[in-house]
Motif scaffolding. Sequence first.
Motif, PDB file in Angstrom:
ATOM      1  N   ASP A 152       0.718  -1.215  -0.048  1.00 59.97           N
ATOM      2  CA  ASP A 152       0.034  -0.035  -0.020  1.00 59.97           C
ATOM      3  C   ASP A 152       0.833   1.215   0.027  1.00 59.97           C
ATOM      4  O   ASP A 152       2.057   1.265   0.589  1.00 59.97           O
ATOM      5  CB  ASP A 152      -0.867  -0.084   1.317  1.00 59.97           C
ATOM      6  N   GLY A 153       0.433   2.183  -0.570  1.00 59.17           N
ATOM      7  CA  GLY A 153       1.117   3.788  -0.775  1.00 59.17           C
ATOM      8  C   GLY A 153       0.364   4.519  -1.514  1.00 59.17           C
ATOM      9  O   GLY A 153      -0.731   4.056  -1.908  1.00 59.17           O
ATOM     10  N   PRO A 154       0.662   5.816  -1.430  1.00 55.37           N
ATOM     11  CA  PRO A 154      -0.228   6.966  -1.925  1.00 55.37           C
ATOM     12  C   PRO A 154       0.012   6.689  -3.517  1.00 55.37           C
ATOM     13  O   PRO A 154       1.099   6.188  -4.251  1.00 55.37           O
ATOM     14  CB  PRO A 154       0.637   8.318  -1.389  1.00 55.37           C
ATOM     15  N   LEU A 155      -0.845   7.324  -4.262  1.00 55.15           N
ATOM     16  CA  LEU A 155      -0.585   7.138  -5.959  1.00 55.15           C
ATOM     17  C   LEU A 155      -0.582   8.595  -6.489  1.00 55.15           C
ATOM     18  O   LEU A 155      -1.005   9.588  -5.952  1.00 55.15           O
ATOM     19  CB  LEU A 155      -1.971   6.781  -6.560  1.00 55.15           C
ATOM     20  N   ALA A 156       0.236   8.507  -7.475  1.00 55.34           N
ATOM     21  CA  ALA A 156       0.455   9.640  -8.521  1.00 55.34           C
ATOM     22  C   ALA A 156       0.081   9.082 -10.160  1.00 55.34           C
ATOM     23  O   ALA A 156       0.095   7.931 -10.298  1.00 55.34           O
ATOM     24  CB  ALA A 156       1.821  10.345  -8.384  1.00 55.34           C
ATOM     25  N   VAL A 157      -0.284  10.049 -10.851  1.00 57.59           N
ATOM     26  CA  VAL A 157      -0.531   9.861 -12.230  1.00 57.59           C
ATOM     27  C   VAL A 157       0.648  10.497 -12.940  1.00 57.59           C
ATOM     28  O   VAL A 157       0.574  11.451 -12.717  1.00 57.59           O
ATOM     29  CB  VAL A 157      -1.960  10.276 -12.639  1.00 57.59           C
ATOM     30  N   VAL A 158       1.256   9.830 -13.868  1.00 57.84           N
ATOM     31  CA  VAL A 158       2.218  10.657 -14.538  1.00 57.84           C
ATOM     32  C   VAL A 158       2.019   9.935 -16.027  1.00 57.84           C
ATOM     33  O   VAL A 158       1.184   9.357 -16.363  1.00 57.84           O
ATOM     34  CB  VAL A 158       3.834  10.003 -14.033  1.00 57.84           C
ATOM     35  N   SER A 159       3.010  10.673 -16.933  1.00 58.95           N
ATOM     36  CA  SER A 159       2.971  10.614 -18.372  1.00 58.95           C
ATOM     37  C   SER A 159       3.660   9.193 -18.917  1.00 58.95           C
ATOM     38  O   SER A 159       4.656   9.712 -19.647  1.00 58.95           O
ATOM     39  CB  SER A 159       3.539  11.879 -19.028  1.00 58.95           C
ATOM     40  N   GLY A 160       3.574   8.393 -18.346  1.00 59.67           N
ATOM     41  CA  GLY A 160       4.197   7.043 -18.952  1.00 59.67           C
ATOM     42  C   GLY A 160       5.186   6.609 -18.228  1.00 59.67           C
ATOM     43  O   GLY A 160       5.575   7.314 -17.144  1.00 59.67           O
ATOM     44  N   SER A 161       5.675   5.384 -18.368  1.00 58.92           N
ATOM     45  CA  SER A 161       6.671   4.789 -17.484  1.00 58.92           C
ATOM     46  C   SER A 161       7.917   5.522 -17.239  1.00 58.92           C
ATOM     47  O   SER A 161       8.627   5.903 -16.308  1.00 58.92           O
ATOM     48  CB  SER A 161       6.971   3.475 -18.121  1.00 58.92           C
ATOM     49  N   LEU A 162       8.421   5.944 -18.457  1.00 57.61           N
ATOM     50  CA  LEU A 162       9.785   6.763 -18.408  1.00 57.61           C
ATOM     51  C   LEU A 162       9.621   7.962 -17.628  1.00 57.61           C
ATOM     52  O   LEU A 162      10.724   8.287 -16.826  1.00 57.61           O
ATOM     53  CB  LEU A 162      10.183   7.004 -19.800  1.00 57.61           C
ATOM     54  N   ASP A 163       8.583   8.785 -17.778  1.00 57.10           N
ATOM     55  CA  ASP A 163       8.449  10.035 -17.042  1.00 57.10           C
ATOM     56  C   ASP A 163       8.517   9.596 -15.510  1.00 57.10           C
ATOM     57  O   ASP A 163       9.002  10.341 -14.741  1.00 57.10           O
ATOM     58  CB  ASP A 163       7.023  10.467 -17.414  1.00 57.10           C
ATOM     59  N   ALA A 164       7.646   8.568 -15.018  1.00 56.00           N
ATOM     60  CA  ALA A 164       7.974   8.177 -13.701  1.00 56.00           C
ATOM     61  C   ALA A 164       9.171   7.567 -13.373  1.00 56.00           C
ATOM     62  O   ALA A 164       9.645   8.093 -12.182  1.00 56.00           O
ATOM     63  CB  ALA A 164       6.941   6.714 -13.502  1.00 56.00           C
ATOM     64  N   THR A 189      15.569   3.805 -21.272  1.00 58.77           N
ATOM     65  CA  THR A 189      16.227   3.809 -19.842  1.00 58.77           C
ATOM     66  C   THR A 189      17.705   4.001 -19.912  1.00 58.77           C
ATOM     67  O   THR A 189      18.373   4.911 -19.074  1.00 58.77           O
ATOM     68  CB  THR A 189      15.809   2.355 -19.117  1.00 58.77           C
ATOM     69  N   LEU A 190      18.370   3.429 -20.700  1.00 61.07           N
ATOM     70  CA  LEU A 190      19.751   3.381 -20.865  1.00 61.07           C
ATOM     71  C   LEU A 190      20.295   4.636 -21.085  1.00 61.07           C
ATOM     72  O   LEU A 190      21.484   4.921 -20.939  1.00 61.07           O
ATOM     73  CB  LEU A 190      20.299   2.205 -21.743  1.00 61.07           C
ATOM     74  N   ASP A 191      19.323   5.326 -21.935  1.00 61.13           N
ATOM     75  CA  ASP A 191      19.860   6.748 -22.334  1.00 61.13           C
ATOM     76  C   ASP A 191      19.457   7.847 -21.340  1.00 61.13           C
ATOM     77  O   ASP A 191      20.171   8.727 -20.942  1.00 61.13           O
ATOM     78  CB  ASP A 191      18.852   7.208 -23.659  1.00 61.13           C
ATOM     79  N   LEU A 192      18.378   7.473 -20.787  1.00 58.84           N
ATOM     80  CA  LEU A 192      17.707   8.427 -19.742  1.00 58.84           C
ATOM     81  C   LEU A 192      18.802   8.499 -18.440  1.00 58.84           C
ATOM     82  O   LEU A 192      18.916   9.849 -18.109  1.00 58.84           O
ATOM     83  CB  LEU A 192      16.673   7.897 -19.120  1.00 58.84           C
ATOM     84  N   VAL A 193      19.321   7.388 -18.162  1.00 61.93           N
ATOM     85  CA  VAL A 193      20.179   7.713 -16.898  1.00 61.93           C
ATOM     86  C   VAL A 193      21.307   8.578 -16.950  1.00 61.93           C
ATOM     87  O   VAL A 193      21.366   9.764 -16.339  1.00 61.93           O
ATOM     88  CB  VAL A 193      20.638   6.156 -16.208  1.00 61.93           C
ATOM     89  N   PRO A 194      22.106   8.342 -17.951  1.00 61.40           N
ATOM     90  CA  PRO A 194      23.422   9.380 -18.072  1.00 61.40           C
ATOM     91  C   PRO A 194      22.820  10.776 -18.741  1.00 61.40           C
ATOM     92  O   PRO A 194      23.605  11.960 -18.452  1.00 61.40           O
ATOM     93  CB  PRO A 194      23.999   8.757 -19.428  1.00 61.40           C
ATOM     94  N   ALA A 195      21.489  10.981 -19.149  1.00 63.68           N
ATOM     95  CA  ALA A 195      21.033  12.177 -19.571  1.00 63.68           C
ATOM     96  C   ALA A 195      20.961  12.940 -18.268  1.00 63.68           C
ATOM     97  O   ALA A 195      20.708  14.308 -18.178  1.00 63.68           O
ATOM     98  CB  ALA A 195      19.913  12.252 -20.598  1.00 63.68           C
ATOM     99  N   LEU A 196      20.629  12.468 -17.099  1.00 59.25           N
ATOM    100  CA  LEU A 196      20.437  12.959 -16.039  1.00 59.25           C
ATOM    101  C   LEU A 196      21.447  13.241 -15.089  1.00 59.25           C
ATOM    102  O   LEU A 196      21.810  13.837 -13.858  1.00 59.25           O
ATOM    103  CB  LEU A 196      19.157  12.283 -14.950  1.00 59.25           C
TER     104      LEU A 196
END
Length: 443
Positions: A152-164, A189-196
Amino acid sequence: MLGEYRIEGRRAAEIAASVERAVGAGDLEPGQLLPPMRELAVELGVNPNTVAAAYRTLRERGVIETAGRRGSRVRSAPATTGRDHIRVDVPEGVRDVSSGNPDPALLPPLARAFTEATAQVDLEPVLYGDVAVEPELARIARAGLNAAGVPDGPLAVVSGSLDAVERVLLAHLKPGDAVAVEDPGWGRTLDLVPALGLRTVPVGVDDEGPLPEGVRAALEAGARALIVTDRAQNPTGAAVSAARAGALRAVLREHPGTLLIEDDHAHGIVDVPLHPLAGVTRHWAFVRSVAKAYGPDLRLAVLTGDTVTVDRVRGRQRLGPGWVSRILQRAVARLWADGAVDARAVAAAYGERRDALIGALAERGVTAHGRSGMNVWVPVPDETGAVARLLHAGWAVAPGARFRLSAPPGIRITVSTLAPKETGPLADAVAAALGPAPARSYV
């Protein structure tokens, strides 16, 4: 040239990591010139090829850029690696089995759900200050998560998996931190991590998910986060089994400070049970998106997690887009309530196509993987050659380089629209492409 900062390392990966840490910490600033490769090799006492490999890795990850004789400089901002550009241009007449898209014939009609959602908005407009999560969407999502054993935990709604994934990483990590990722794994994901400004630490995968010893090694080496795809892992089709989940939880209990992110993007298209890992670490997030089952253009995912993580995501979201359209949320809630997707039927359709291809390849002596989802992963000795030969034979497949860090080469085949009559010819073509190249005569 580098001021007070001294690049360290004896291996290419160590040298690249040293530069990435410095960029993340601000010790190396945008535009700063790096030493020439031969000069750095002498300073570190290594072969120039080692430094060249490190610089190549840094370029691929978007950390530095090279301008010929003017040398290599730190990029003005972290950038994606261009992994998306590693693809095959599909000529006319070539069958495309590279896209990773779902079968349009298995996607539900959307008109009724959106008509009802917009009619509701006409009667009850959504205004600034209203709740960010549609109550009916939250109710159905929470019931599904509870049934699957997600804490159980609070919910949020985001714009797709990668946004999350992006929002959760930014909620806890700082530039230079390391993230354990599946290898092979989802190219975005492999692109996102270094981009951050974060560092990727590859973890091997088999049919049952990430290898526990690989996860342990990554966490012991300092990785602060772990990203796991629970089912229909892209590109291998891996699904975390009950036994593997138990082993991974045991590793995570040894590292309770790890940020765990689970991606259940295949909810609605798979028939293998979910074995979540969530709840073992202090901070965790579990994401379910609707793109694969209901359509890629429905940019919506439900995120749950520990209170601190979800609160940080919500807070940052309020300062950006504010919320995901309540019209979209209401439409998705209607699709869920109406049972617009028969998950068993969809899973069976993809399973038949996947199993048929894997079986046909096995008959031809070719090993392939695809425990769940819509993709089949085929290890190959020569990735470039296999892709080229298959293209020549009339089949466009996805190069494994789009999904790999240090994993062996392979190709990904999307079976979502593969017709039964195509299975045999495709298997023949793959078997031929993996064989020795035909002898050429220049007489």
